[in-house]
Design a protein around this motif. Structure first.
Motif, short mmCIF file in Angstrom:
data_model
loop_
_atom_site.label_atom_id
_atom_site.label_comp_id
_atom_site.label_asym_id
_atom_site.label_seq_id
_atom_site.Cartn_x
_atom_site.Cartn_y
_atom_site.Cartn_z
N GLU A 1 33.46 70.34 46.87
CA GLU A 1 33.59 70.99 48.18
C GLU A 1 32.21 71.34 48.73
O GLU A 1 31.33 71.80 47.99
CB GLU A 1 34.41 72.27 48.05
N PRO A 2 32.01 71.10 50.02
CA PRO A 2 30.73 71.47 50.63
C PRO A 2 30.67 72.98 50.88
O PRO A 2 31.69 73.67 50.81
CB PRO A 2 30.74 70.69 51.94
N GLY A 3 29.52 73.47 51.17
CA GLY A 3 29.38 74.90 51.48
C GLY A 3 28.37 75.56 50.58
O GLY A 3 27.89 74.98 49.59
N GLU A 4 28.05 76.82 50.94
CA GLU A 4 27.03 77.57 50.20
C GLU A 4 27.63 78.60 49.25
O GLU A 4 26.89 79.36 48.62
CB GLU A 4 26.10 78.28 51.20
N ASP A 5 28.94 78.64 49.16
CA ASP A 5 29.57 79.60 48.26
C ASP A 5 29.14 79.29 46.82
O ASP A 5 29.33 78.16 46.34
CB ASP A 5 31.09 79.51 48.39
N PRO A 6 28.56 80.25 46.10
CA PRO A 6 28.06 80.00 44.74
C PRO A 6 29.13 79.48 43.78
O PRO A 6 28.86 78.59 42.97
CB PRO A 6 27.55 81.38 44.30
N ASP A 7 30.32 80.04 43.88
CA ASP A 7 31.39 79.59 42.97
C ASP A 7 31.78 78.15 43.26
O ASP A 7 32.01 77.35 42.33
CB ASP A 7 32.60 80.50 43.11
N LYS A 8 31.89 77.82 44.55
CA LYS A 8 32.25 76.45 44.92
C LYS A 8 31.17 75.46 44.50
O LYS A 8 31.45 74.35 44.03
CB LYS A 8 32.51 76.35 46.41
N SER B 1 31.69 72.48 41.94
CA SER B 1 31.41 71.11 42.36
C SER B 1 30.44 70.44 41.40
O SER B 1 30.60 69.26 41.04
CB SER B 1 30.83 71.11 43.78
N ARG B 2 29.41 71.19 40.98
CA ARG B 2 28.46 70.63 40.01
C ARG B 2 29.15 70.26 38.71
O ARG B 2 28.88 69.22 38.11
CB ARG B 2 27.35 71.65 39.73
N LEU B 3 30.07 71.13 38.29
CA LEU B 3 30.80 70.87 37.05
C LEU B 3 31.67 69.61 37.18
O LEU B 3 31.72 68.78 36.27
CB LEU B 3 31.68 72.07 36.71
N CYS B 4 32.33 69.48 38.34
CA CYS B 4 33.18 68.29 38.56
C CYS B 4 32.35 67.01 38.55
O CYS B 4 32.76 65.99 37.97
CB CYS B 4 33.92 68.42 39.89
N VAL B 5 31.19 67.06 39.19
CA VAL B 5 30.32 65.88 39.23
C VAL B 5 29.84 65.52 37.83
O VAL B 5 29.83 64.35 37.43
CB VAL B 5 29.11 66.13 40.16
N GLN B 6 29.49 66.55 37.06
CA GLN B 6 28.99 66.30 35.71
C GLN B 6 30.09 65.71 34.82
O GLN B 6 29.86 64.77 34.05
CB GLN B 6 28.46 67.59 35.10
N ILE B 7 31.28 66.28 34.92
CA ILE B 7 32.41 65.76 34.12
C ILE B 7 32.75 64.34 34.57
O ILE B 7 33.09 63.48 33.75
CB ILE B 7 33.64 66.69 34.25
N SER B 8 32.65 64.09 35.88
CA SER B 8 32.91 62.75 36.40
C SER B 8 31.95 61.74 35.78
O SER B 8 32.35 60.62 35.42
CB SER B 8 32.76 62.75 37.92
N GLU B 9 30.70 62.12 35.64
CA GLU B 9 29.71 61.22 35.04
C GLU B 9 30.03 60.96 33.57
O GLU B 9 29.83 59.85 33.06
CB GLU B 9 28.31 61.82 35.18
#
Length: 370
Positions: free
Chosen positions: A218-225, A229-237
């Motif tokens: 998800e886009p945005g500046e919310d720290p939790d999001k 998102s970083r976690l999802c990208v890392q798991i995707s890799e």
């Protein structure tokens, strides 16, 4: 188009062990194979285009050498089943591992067939082999005359001879062993194929899950999001690496032990066919002997002549068959050993590469936790 080939003694002008299939061209259902053979003179190569029908043409000419003593004792190199560009599920199942990939395993199987024919001390003398490997024209499509192999394969009643008791302990033992090995190797090849197909399905599933994880970003500046998102990208890799790893494992399986088991299975069937041909000739000889014993005086000489001719043919077949079996035992051990060694080497290399990749992912996760 090539003229009809006469089966005469002919020395090959190419290196039998260096025959390669370098490419396959798909045109609708038709597959055309590019065959490259190195000249014995060392001055160049032959490049020819052949279809599966051309391979069948060659095989039929090898079967048709009725003037070659003991030919029925030859374990003919097995030709893979016919493949097509848009093969049905039934044909793909029949091809087994040879139907996987972009036809590389199938090309390798055809390549092995040609090498074994070209290096066989009896079969490579057939003029058709030289023509097939060197002529720029496509082989003729003339109908090959019926021969002993056609007649045997079409005579269903001959199948009862498979259980006929052999007079030679060597051949009876070989028939018993072949019966067991034929079933075992076929089962092993089928189970190995099931494993490869499962690995391919796992690879596809990992790829789908890797792609699906990007939908959670998800886009945005919310720290939790951002963290999620970083976690999802890392798991995707990670799952993308798992996909690549499983794909490599499956490819390694096909190109090493998969091809080895397939060839072993088809060769056991080829030996079974040879042993059956010899058994049929044995039954024919026993019948000829009985007919000669029971013949009336007026037919006695003719029956004795038939018996003598049949006995000579049988002895020639047995002589060739013994040599073929002994050579086959040595070759099949080397083939399977080579396949197993290549399998281990490939999988070890893939495992090391995957370990390095997963270590990088682990370090990335540790970095996220800091």
């Amino acid at each position: 188009m090539m003229e009809e080939v006469k089966e005469v003694t002919s020395a090959l002008s190419v290196h039998g062990h260096n025959i390669k299939i370098t490419d396959v061209v798909k045109d609708g259902d038709a597959l055309t194979f590019v065959i490259v053979s190195q000249k014995l003179s060392g001055t160049g190569e032959y490049h020819v285009d052949r279809t599966w029908d051309d391979f069948e043409w060659l095989q039929q000419h090898l079967f048709s050498q009725e003037d070659v003593p003991g030919l029925q004792g030859v374990i003919f190199p097995p030709l893979p089943a016919k493949a097509s560009g848009n093969a049905s599920a039934k044909i793909m199942k029949q091809l087994g591992v040879l139907g996987l990939g972009e036809w590389q395993p199938y090309c390798k199987a055809l390549e092995t067939f040609l090498q074994q024919v070209a290096t066989h001390k009896i079969l490579n003398k057939n003029k058709a082999v030289e023509v097939f490997l060197t002529s720029s024209d496509a082989p003729g499509r003339q109908k090959v005359k019926k021969n002993i192999f056609n007649r045997l394969s079409q005579a269903v009643e001959e199948m009862r001879k498979e259980g006929h008791k052999d007079v030679d302990e060597f051949f009876q033992t070989e028939r018993d062993h072949n019966l067991v090995l034929t079933g075992c190797t076929k089962t092993a090849a089928e189970k190995f194929l099931d494993m490869v197909l499962t690995e391919q399905k796992i690879a596809v599933a990992c790829g789908h899950f890797s792609a699906a994880l990007h939908l959670c970003v998800e886009p945005g500046e919310d720290p939790d999001k951002k963290a999620f998102s970083r976690l999802c990208v890392q798991i995707s890799e990670v799952f993308d690496s798992m996909k690549k790893n499983m794909t490599s494992v499956a490819e390694n399986n096909v190109n090493t032990l998969g091809l080895g088991l397939d060839l072993e299975s088809r060769y056991q069937e080829a030996e079974k066919e040879m042993l059956f041909r010899r058994t049929c000739k044995l039954v024919e000889l026993e019948n000829a002997r009985r007919n000669a014993e029971k013949a009336k005086p007026v037919k006695k000489a003719a029956m004795e002549e038939v018996k003598t001719a049949t006995q000579t043919e049988f002895q020639q077949i047995c002589g060739v068959a013994r040599q073929e079996i002994k050579q086959f035992h040595g070759v099949r051990v080397k083939m399977l050993q080579q396949a197993l060694v290549q399998w281990c080497e490939k999988q070890l290399l893939t495992a090391k590469e995957s370990t390095d990749q997963f270590n990088q992912h682990l370090q990335a996760f540790r970095g996220m936790a800091q």
